[in-house]
Each structure stands twice: as structure tokens, then as C-alpha cells.
Design a protein around this motif. Structure first.
Motif, PDB file in Angstrom:
ATOM      1  N   GLY A  33       0.845  -1.192   0.000  1.00  0.00           N
ATOM      2  CA  GLY A  33       0.000   0.000   0.000  1.00  0.00           C
ATOM      3  C   GLY A  33       0.875   1.234   0.000  1.00  0.00           C
ATOM      4  N   MET A  34       0.354   2.329  -0.521  1.00  0.00           N
ATOM      5  CA  MET A  34       1.124   3.571  -0.608  1.00  0.00           C
ATOM      6  C   MET A  34       0.421   4.674   0.191  1.00  0.00           C
ATOM      7  SD  MET A  34       3.388   2.302  -2.631  1.00  0.00           S
ATOM      8  CE  MET A  34       4.419   3.756  -2.723  1.00  0.00           C
ATOM      9  N   GLY A  35       1.208   5.618   0.664  1.00  0.00           N
ATOM     10  CA  GLY A  35       0.676   6.837   1.278  1.00  0.00           C
ATOM     11  C   GLY A  35      -0.349   6.573   2.367  1.00  0.00           C
ATOM     12  N   GLY A  36      -1.481   7.260   2.255  1.00  0.00           N
ATOM     13  CA  GLY A  36      -2.527   7.184   3.270  1.00  0.00           C
ATOM     14  C   GLY A  36      -3.143   5.806   3.407  1.00  0.00           C
ATOM     15  N   SER A  37      -2.954   4.945   2.407  1.00  0.00           N
ATOM     16  CA  SER A  37      -3.431   3.563   2.517  1.00  0.00           C
ATOM     17  C   SER A  37      -2.381   2.675   3.178  1.00  0.00           C
ATOM     18  CB  SER A  37      -3.753   2.992   1.128  1.00  0.00           C
ATOM     19  OG  SER A  37      -4.910   3.588   0.607  1.00  0.00           O
ATOM     20  N   GLY A  38      -1.144   2.776   2.694  1.00  0.00           N
ATOM     21  CA  GLY A  38      -0.072   1.905   3.180  1.00  0.00           C
ATOM     22  C   GLY A  38       0.193   2.071   4.666  1.00  0.00           C
ATOM     23  N   ILE A  74      -3.693  -2.868  -0.035  1.00  0.00           N
ATOM     24  CA  ILE A  74      -4.590  -1.788   0.402  1.00  0.00           C
ATOM     25  C   ILE A  74      -4.420  -0.594  -0.528  1.00  0.00           C
ATOM     26  CG2 ILE A  74      -5.368  -0.467   2.424  1.00  0.00           C
ATOM     27  CD1 ILE A  74      -2.824  -1.933   3.806  1.00  0.00           C
ATOM     28  N   SER A  75      -5.504  -0.216  -1.174  1.00  0.00           N
ATOM     29  CA  SER A  75      -5.501   1.045  -1.917  1.00  0.00           C
ATOM     30  C   SER A  75      -6.899   1.614  -1.827  1.00  0.00           C
ATOM     31  CB  SER A  75      -5.116   0.825  -3.381  1.00  0.00           C
ATOM     32  OG  SER A  75      -5.412   2.000  -4.121  1.00  0.00           O
ATOM     33  N   TYR A  76      -7.033   2.755  -1.173  1.00  0.00           N
ATOM     34  CA  TYR A  76      -8.364   3.331  -0.987  1.00  0.00           C
ATOM     35  C   TYR A  76      -9.063   3.515  -2.341  1.00  0.00           C
ATOM     36  CZ  TYR A  76     -12.257   6.175   0.335  1.00  0.00           C
ATOM     37  OH  TYR A  76     -13.535   6.630   0.496  1.00  0.00           O
ATOM     38  N   SER A  77      -8.356   4.121  -3.293  1.00  0.00           N
ATOM     39  CA  SER A  77      -8.972   4.347  -4.608  1.00  0.00           C
ATOM     40  C   SER A  77      -9.084   3.047  -5.400  1.00  0.00           C
ATOM     41  CB  SER A  77      -8.135   5.351  -5.416  1.00  0.00           C
ATOM     42  OG  SER A  77      -6.844   4.803  -5.631  1.00  0.00           O
ATOM     43  N   GLY A  78      -8.177   2.150  -5.132  1.00  0.00           N
ATOM     44  CA  GLY A  78      -8.105   0.909  -5.904  1.00  0.00           C
ATOM     45  C   GLY A  78      -7.367   1.090  -7.216  1.00  0.00           C
ATOM     46  N   ASN A  79      -6.804   2.267  -7.415  1.00  0.00           N
ATOM     47  CA  ASN A  79      -6.179   2.557  -8.706  1.00  0.00           C
ATOM     48  C   ASN A  79      -4.709   2.949  -8.599  1.00  0.00           C
ATOM     49  OD1 ASN A  79      -8.486   2.036 -10.257  1.00  0.00           O
ATOM     50  ND2 ASN A  79      -9.330   4.053  -9.748  1.00  0.00           N
ATOM     51  N   THR A  80      -4.108   2.685  -7.481  1.00  0.00           N
ATOM     52  CA  THR A  80      -2.697   3.054  -7.304  1.00  0.00           C
ATOM     53  C   THR A  80      -1.811   1.996  -7.959  1.00  0.00           C
ATOM     54  OG1 THR A  80      -3.177   4.307  -5.325  1.00  0.00           O
ATOM     55  CG2 THR A  80      -0.930   3.492  -5.525  1.00  0.00           C
ATOM     56  N   GLU A  81      -0.969   2.442  -8.904  1.00  0.00           N
ATOM     57  CA  GLU A  81      -0.297   1.473  -9.774  1.00  0.00           C
ATOM     58  C   GLU A  81       0.662   0.540  -9.034  1.00  0.00           C
ATOM     59  OE1 GLU A  81       1.599   3.781 -12.902  1.00  0.00           O
ATOM     60  OE2 GLU A  81       3.446   3.912 -11.729  1.00  0.00           O
ATOM     61  N   PHE A 120     -14.061   9.630   0.683  1.00  0.00           N
ATOM     62  CA  PHE A 120     -13.056  10.162   1.604  1.00  0.00           C
ATOM     63  C   PHE A 120     -11.728  10.359   0.880  1.00  0.00           C
ATOM     64  CE2 PHE A 120     -16.092   8.067   4.272  1.00  0.00           C
ATOM     65  CZ  PHE A 120     -16.136   8.822   5.425  1.00  0.00           C
ATOM     66  N   GLN A 121     -10.906  11.243   1.422  1.00  0.00           N
ATOM     67  CA  GLN A 121      -9.503  11.227   1.062  1.00  0.00           C
ATOM     68  C   GLN A 121      -8.932   9.955   1.695  1.00  0.00           C
ATOM     69  OE1 GLN A 121      -7.279  12.889  -0.713  1.00  0.00           O
ATOM     70  NE2 GLN A 121      -8.887  14.241  -1.513  1.00  0.00           N
ATOM     71  N   PRO A 122      -8.066   9.220   0.997  1.00  0.00           N
ATOM     72  CA  PRO A 122      -7.516   7.995   1.589  1.00  0.00           C
ATOM     73  C   PRO A 122      -6.983   8.209   3.006  1.00  0.00           C
ATOM     74  CG  PRO A 122      -6.807   8.185  -0.690  1.00  0.00           C
ATOM     75  CD  PRO A 122      -7.569   9.444  -0.381  1.00  0.00           C
ATOM     76  N   ARG A 123      -6.267   9.322   3.205  1.00  0.00           N
ATOM     77  CA  ARG A 123      -5.672   9.542   4.535  1.00  0.00           C
ATOM     78  C   ARG A 123      -6.714   9.849   5.591  1.00  0.00           C
ATOM     79  NH1 ARG A 123      -5.156  13.929   1.391  1.00  0.00           N
ATOM     80  NH2 ARG A 123      -5.411  16.031   2.236  1.00  0.00           N
ATOM     81  N   ALA A 124      -7.928  10.209   5.164  1.00  0.00           N
ATOM     82  CA  ALA A 124      -9.005  10.456   6.128  1.00  0.00           C
ATOM     83  C   ALA A 124      -9.900   9.218   6.271  1.00  0.00           C
ATOM     84  CB  ALA A 124      -9.830  11.667   5.693  1.00  0.00           C
ATOM     85  N   ASN A 196       2.651  16.870   5.712  1.00  0.00           N
ATOM     86  CA  ASN A 196       2.929  17.013   4.279  1.00  0.00           C
ATOM     87  C   ASN A 196       1.637  17.254   3.497  1.00  0.00           C
ATOM     88  OD1 ASN A 196       5.405  14.319   4.291  1.00  0.00           O
ATOM     89  ND2 ASN A 196       5.678  16.473   4.706  1.00  0.00           N
ATOM     90  N   GLU A 197       0.667  16.340   3.669  1.00  0.00           N
ATOM     91  CA  GLU A 197      -0.513  16.373   2.801  1.00  0.00           C
ATOM     92  C   GLU A 197      -1.558  17.394   3.260  1.00  0.00           C
ATOM     93  OE1 GLU A 197      -1.913  12.562   1.134  1.00  0.00           O
ATOM     94  OE2 GLU A 197      -0.279  11.628   2.223  1.00  0.00           O
ATOM     95  N   ASN A 198      -1.764  17.540   4.564  1.00  0.00           N
ATOM     96  CA  ASN A 198      -2.782  18.491   5.036  1.00  0.00           C
ATOM     97  C   ASN A 198      -2.228  19.912   5.123  1.00  0.00           C
ATOM     98  OD1 ASN A 198      -4.445  16.325   5.319  1.00  0.00           O
ATOM     99  ND2 ASN A 198      -4.327  16.209   7.546  1.00  0.00           N
ATOM    100  N   LEU A 300       0.855  13.816 -10.608  1.00  0.00           N
ATOM    101  CA  LEU A 300       1.922  12.812 -10.790  1.00  0.00           C
ATOM    102  C   LEU A 300       1.337  11.482 -11.261  1.00  0.00           C
ATOM    103  CD1 LEU A 300       4.110  13.609  -7.660  1.00  0.00           C
ATOM    104  CD2 LEU A 300       4.884  13.678 -10.034  1.00  0.00           C
ATOM    105  N   LYS A 301       0.212  11.078 -10.622  1.00  0.00           N
ATOM    106  CA  LYS A 301      -0.410   9.803 -11.016  1.00  0.00           C
ATOM    107  C   LYS A 301      -0.880   9.861 -12.472  1.00  0.00           C
ATOM    108  CE  LYS A 301      -1.979   8.223  -6.461  1.00  0.00           C
ATOM    109  NZ  LYS A 301      -3.086   7.883  -5.588  1.00  0.00           N
ATOM    110  N   ASP A 302      -1.476  10.997 -12.859  1.00  0.00           N
ATOM    111  CA  ASP A 302      -1.973  11.146 -14.235  1.00  0.00           C
ATOM    112  C   ASP A 302      -0.834  11.076 -15.241  1.00  0.00           C
ATOM    113  OD1 ASP A 302      -4.510  11.289 -13.317  1.00  0.00           O
ATOM    114  OD2 ASP A 302      -4.700  13.467 -13.490  1.00  0.00           O
TER     115      ASP A 302
HETATM  116  C1  F6R Z   1      -4.462  11.116  -0.335  1.00  0.00           C
HETATM  117  C2  F6R Z   1      -3.441  10.279   0.273  1.00  0.00           C
HETATM  118  C3  F6R Z   1      -2.390   9.647  -0.593  1.00  0.00           C
HETATM  119  C4  F6R Z   1      -2.897   8.316  -1.168  1.00  0.00           C
HETATM  120  C5  F6R Z   1      -1.831   7.637  -2.047  1.00  0.00           C
HETATM  121  C6  F6R Z   1      -2.243   6.251  -2.518  1.00  0.00           C
HETATM  122  O1  F6R Z   1      -5.415  11.475   0.649  1.00  0.00           O
HETATM  123  O2  F6R Z   1      -3.433  10.109   1.460  1.00  0.00           O
HETATM  124  O3  F6R Z   1      -1.217   9.465   0.162  1.00  0.00           O
HETATM  125  O4  F6R Z   1      -3.239   7.465  -0.106  1.00  0.00           O
HETATM  126  O5  F6R Z   1      -1.587   8.432  -3.161  1.00  0.00           O
HETATM  127  O6  F6R Z   1      -3.513   6.276  -3.075  1.00  0.00           O
HETATM  128  P1  F6R Z   1      -4.580   5.175  -2.613  1.00  0.00           P
HETATM  129  O7  F6R Z   1      -4.695   5.362  -1.126  1.00  0.00           O
HETATM  130  O8  F6R Z   1      -5.849   5.498  -3.320  1.00  0.00           O
HETATM  131  O9  F6R Z   1      -3.990   3.867  -2.987  1.00  0.00           O
END
Ligand code: F6R
Length: 306
Positions: A33-38, A74-81, A120-124, A196-198, A300-302
């Protein structure tokens, strides 16, 4: 839902009752998982010691991953590569698989998946992302989480203490430097990422006892020190409590102490996580910055997709 309401949802999220269902025996756990999910995997990895856990914030799995591995993506969006790539590799390697997501590509991989609420934002959404781990591996006793929820609710109705800390950081025009200790090392890192993010501010985190072997050296130097606000979690005991005190004395560095409320480890853990949510949120408000905006991450993701 506005961002403050998303933060305020945490006391509800802690009651999320989903778990990973029946699991076959496994030798090790790999979490991707990355970022707010990881971060949910990292926080879990620090309080679970019944099997080796490795959190992979990357595209690939370690070579030992096999059919005896429990892989949790774990990926909140389900689209994190990175997470999609790791999950596809886990499928190829015949790992036992569990996924947590609100939708996206991850939800279409045909694997056992915990679906969390959208919007939600993943981190929230950390409560939704962390609870399946706790319910499965730590405790599913609802009364434990009802107590935690009450504690979080108190902060949600009065977060003036967190606002005061944000003011100290803001008035000093400083960079937050968060000092944790086990089992809250990853909570310290979560605070760094929330700043960083907020708050859209560079931030650092480190932890006792390790930081006494490196960070403490520049802490003693006066050069550049005023650029930082050192935040330390209260409630340490034994040698760690001594280390916090002596490090402040030996390096002549003032620490801002954030005392966790609660009696149990889980109560303190959730309390400290939420305190970081509010401090970083208030800092964003003081800086007149939109706490929710993560357009840089999206850009960046785009770009990586094209
Ligand atoms: C955005 C956030 C980011 C995402 C990260 C991974 O609120 O916290 O750190 O969590 O870019 O994206 P997801 O969580 O959708 O896999």
C-alpha cells in the motif's frame, strides 16, 4: 463531505466491523500500500508479532513470497499502480490474498476484498483501512472500539489543545519534527505525512531509541535548530522515558509533548493518530491552505498513466 467532516468521521470508522474472513494457515504476511493507505499496514506491523510482516511500498514483492504468504493489498482508490502491480504479482505467486479498497481496479481482480465506504480522502479513511487488520488479528471485541470511539469523539468536539500546538508551530514559522517511540514509530511517521498532505509543509519524523544514535547530534547544534518544532509523544516509560528527558537536556532542545489519553495501547494509538490529524489540519487553516487538496499527487499519477 467536507474535509473537516471526513476527519471527524474517525470516531465512527473505529467501529467498522469488517475483517478478512477465514484465513488458511500462512508463514508470513506481506502488505502492499502507498501513502494514506499503506500507513495502515505499517501501523499494524508495529503492534503484531505473531508472524513476520513486511510492508512493501513498491511495485514488486520480495522473492520469498509464495503460497505460504498472506498478501494484503490496500488502496483506498483501488487505482494506485504500485499496489495493483504488487497484487497482480501476488496472484501469480499463488499467495493467499486479501484486499482493502473502495473500488477501482483492485476491486475487479476477483479476490476476497473488504470494500470500504467511498467519498473520503484515503488519509481520512484510516479507520476503515486499519480496522480489518485489528478485527482479524488483534481483537474484534466491539466494547474496546466503543471506548476508543468515545475518546476520539471528545477530541472531535474539542480540539483546542491540538489547535494550540498548531499555533506554536505556525508562530515559530517552523518545520515539524515528530519524535515517536515503539509502538508508535509509525504514528510519528503518519504525523509527518499528515503535515505534508494536510498542512503542505515539509516535515520529519524519527523515533527513540534509534534517534539517540543520530538525530541527537545535530539537535545539539544551535545552527538551524530554530527552524524546527520538535514534537514528542508523552507516556513513555523506563529507558525510553529517560531517553526523552536526557535527549532534551543534553541537546538543550525544547520538546512539545503531546500526551495521549487512554489506558490501553489501542486507545493511545488511536488518540495519537487523531491528534496528528487535528494538529496538521489546524496548521493548514493557520497557513490559509486547503487541507484537502492533493492535486500534486493526482498530477503525478496522471502523468505516469500517459
Ligand atoms: C491522499 C493520500 C495519498 C494516497 C496515495 C495512494 O489522501 O493520502 O497518500 O493514499 O496516493 O492512493 P490510494 O490510497 O488510493 O492507494
Amino acid at each position: 463531505m467536507n474535509f473537516e467532516d471526513q476527519i471527524r468521521d474517525f470516531s465512527k470508522q473505529v467501529k467498522f466491523s469488517a475483517d478478512f474472513g477465514k484465513l488458511a494457515p500462512f508463514n508470513n504476511i506481506i502488505i502492499s500500500g502507498m501513502g494514506g493507505s499503506g500507513i495502515s499496514g505499517n501501523i499494524f506491523s508495529e503492534i503484531y508479532d505473531k508472524a513476520p510482516v513486511q510492508v512493501v511500498s513498491d511495485y514488486n514483492l520480495p522473492s520469498y513470497a509464495d503460497e505460504n504468504t498472506l498478501f494484503i493489498g490496500i488502496s483506498y482508490s483501488g487505482n494506485t499502480e504500485e499496489t495493483i502491480s504488487a497484487a497482480r504479482e501476488a496472484i501469480k505467486k499463488n499467495c493467499q490474498i486479501r484486499l482493502i479498497t473502495s473500488g477501482g481496479i483492485l476491486s475487479e481482480l476477483g479476490q476476497e476484498t473488504v470494500i470500504v465506504p467511498k467519498g473520503f480522502q484515503p488519509r481520512a479513511a484510516l479507520g476503515y483501512l486499519l480496522k480489518p487488520f485489528l478485527n482479524t488479528f488483534i481483537s474484534s471485541d466491539e466494547s474496546i472500539y466503543a471506548d476508543i470511539s468515545r475518546l476520539l469523539l471528545e477530541m472531535e468536539s474539542d480540539n483546542s489543545k491540538e489547535k494550540e500546538i498548531a499555533k506554536l508551530i505556525f508562530q515559530k514559522n517552523s518545520i515539524p519534527y515528530v519524535l515517536g517511540f515503539p509502538p508508535f514509530r509509525w504514528v510519528a511517521y503518519r504525523w509527518k505525512t499528515q503535515f505534508n498532505e494536510n498542512s503542505k509543509i515539509l516535515a520529519f519524523s524519527s523515533y527513540f531509541p534509534e534517534l539517540d544514535h543520530n538525530d541527537a547530534i545535530p539537535m545539539k547544534l544551535t545552527y538551524g535548530k530554530d527552524n524546527f518544532s520538535f514534537l514528542v509523544f508523552g507516556g513513555s516509560t523506563g529507558q525510553i522515558e529517560k531517553r526523552v528527558r536526557y535527549t532534551s537536556e543534553v541537546t538543550s532542545t525544547d520538546f512539545i509533548t503531546v500526551e495521549p489519553k487512554g489506558k490501553t495501547l489501542l486507545e493511545k494509538l488511536f488518540y495519537l493518530i487523531h491528534a496528528g490529524d487535528y494538529i496538521s489540519y489546524h496548521l493548514a487553516k493557520l497557513r490559509e491552505i486547503d487541507a484537502e487538496d492533493v492535486s500534486v499527487i493526482t498530477e503525478l499519477k496522471d502523468r505516469l498513466k500517459s
